[in-house]
Motif scaffolding. Structure first.
Motif, PDB file in Angstrom:
ATOM      1  N   GLY A   5       0.813  -1.205   0.000  1.00  9.54           N
ATOM      2  CA  GLY A   5       0.000   0.000   0.000  1.00  9.54           C
ATOM      3  C   GLY A   5       0.843   1.250   0.000  1.00  9.54           C
ATOM      4  O   GLY A   5       0.498   2.253  -0.629  1.00  9.54           O
ATOM      5  N   LYS A   6       1.966   1.213   0.730  1.00 11.47           N
ATOM      6  CA  LYS A   6       2.860   2.371   0.748  1.00 11.47           C
ATOM      7  C   LYS A   6       3.496   2.591  -0.628  1.00 11.47           C
ATOM      8  O   LYS A   6       3.651   3.726  -1.080  1.00 11.47           O
ATOM      9  N   ILE A   7       3.872   1.500  -1.306  1.00  8.86           N
ATOM     10  CA  ILE A   7       4.482   1.618  -2.650  1.00  8.86           C
ATOM     11  C   ILE A   7       3.476   2.203  -3.630  1.00  8.86           C
ATOM     12  O   ILE A   7       3.789   3.113  -4.399  1.00  8.86           O
ATOM     13  N   ILE A   8       2.262   1.711  -3.576  1.00  4.87           N
ATOM     14  CA  ILE A   8       1.209   2.211  -4.462  1.00  4.87           C
ATOM     15  C   ILE A   8       0.918   3.667  -4.133  1.00  4.87           C
ATOM     16  O   ILE A   8       0.694   4.482  -5.024  1.00  4.87           O
ATOM     17  N   GLY A   9       0.919   4.003  -2.881  1.00 10.13           N
ATOM     18  CA  GLY A   9       0.648   5.374  -2.453  1.00 10.13           C
ATOM     19  C   GLY A   9       1.638   6.371  -3.016  1.00 10.13           C
ATOM     20  O   GLY A   9       1.282   7.509  -3.318  1.00 10.13           O
ATOM     21  N   ARG A  10       2.890   5.969  -3.166  1.00  9.34           N
ATOM     22  CA  ARG A  10       3.901   6.873  -3.722  1.00  9.34           C
ATOM     23  C   ARG A  10       3.613   7.213  -5.184  1.00  9.34           C
ATOM     24  O   ARG A  10       3.902   8.309  -5.650  1.00  9.34           O
ATOM     25  N   PHE A  11       3.040   6.269  -5.935  1.00 13.99           N
ATOM     26  CA  PHE A  11       2.793   6.485  -7.357  1.00 13.99           C
ATOM     27  C   PHE A  11       1.420   7.081  -7.647  1.00 13.99           C
ATOM     28  O   PHE A  11       1.157   7.507  -8.757  1.00 13.99           O
TER      29      PHE A  11
END
Length: 162
Positions: A5-11
């Motif tokens: 979720g954090k990785i997706i949140g960055r993009f």
């Protein structure tokens, strides 16, 4: 929040590279469409050249008053090369021998079923010469493994010579 979720949140709010992704998706489709239009127009042009050649041969045979074999050889060359003798090929790979010319046959001047007059004639039948050809179009489709497209053309002409 999970690690994914954090990785997706960055993009999520980042638009850098969006145009590159859109181009990567659309360019192959546009190129395929363009190549298809180009290939179809080449097929259509080849068919029109075949039709013109077959019609020219039919008209020549219908009016030729010389020996049948001499006229047929000239008509075949006229169809494939655009001239009675020599000439340049209308379609690459289409040879005069591929043009079939059938001796005149008698057709009814009036359709027996409907009574429609098909030909103006002082007799009940008219003589007609048949010219046919087939050409295996060696386009992109055959290179992709779909097999060659066979173009078949025929023409009938009423005989006024002989």
């Amino acid at each position: 929040m999970t690690r994914f979720g954090k990785i997706i949140g960055r993009f999520q709010g980042d638009e850098n590279g969006a145009a590159l992704v859109e181009a990567a998706i659309t360019i192959p489709l546009v190129l395929l469409l363009s190549a298809s239009v180009f290939e179809f127009s080449n097929i259509l042009n080849t068919r029109l050249l075949l039709e013109a050649g077959v019609e020219d041969a039919g008209r020549y045979m219908a009016r030729c008053s010389s020996d049948w074999d001499i006229c047929m050889g000239r008509a075949q060359n006229l169809a494939a090369n655009g001239a009675v003798t020599s000439g340049t090929a209308r379609v690459t790979g289409w040879l005069p021998a591929a043009v079939e010319i059938t001796k005149a046959r008698s057709l009814d001047a009036v359709d027996v079923d409907t009574g429609t007059q098909l030909y103006l004639s002082s007799k009940s039948t008219v003589d007609v010469v048949d010219v046919t050809t087939s050409y295996s179009y060696p386009g992109v489709w055959s290179s992709l493994g779909f097999g060659a497209i066979t173009l078949s053309v025929s023409h009938q002409e009423r005989v006024i010579g002989w």
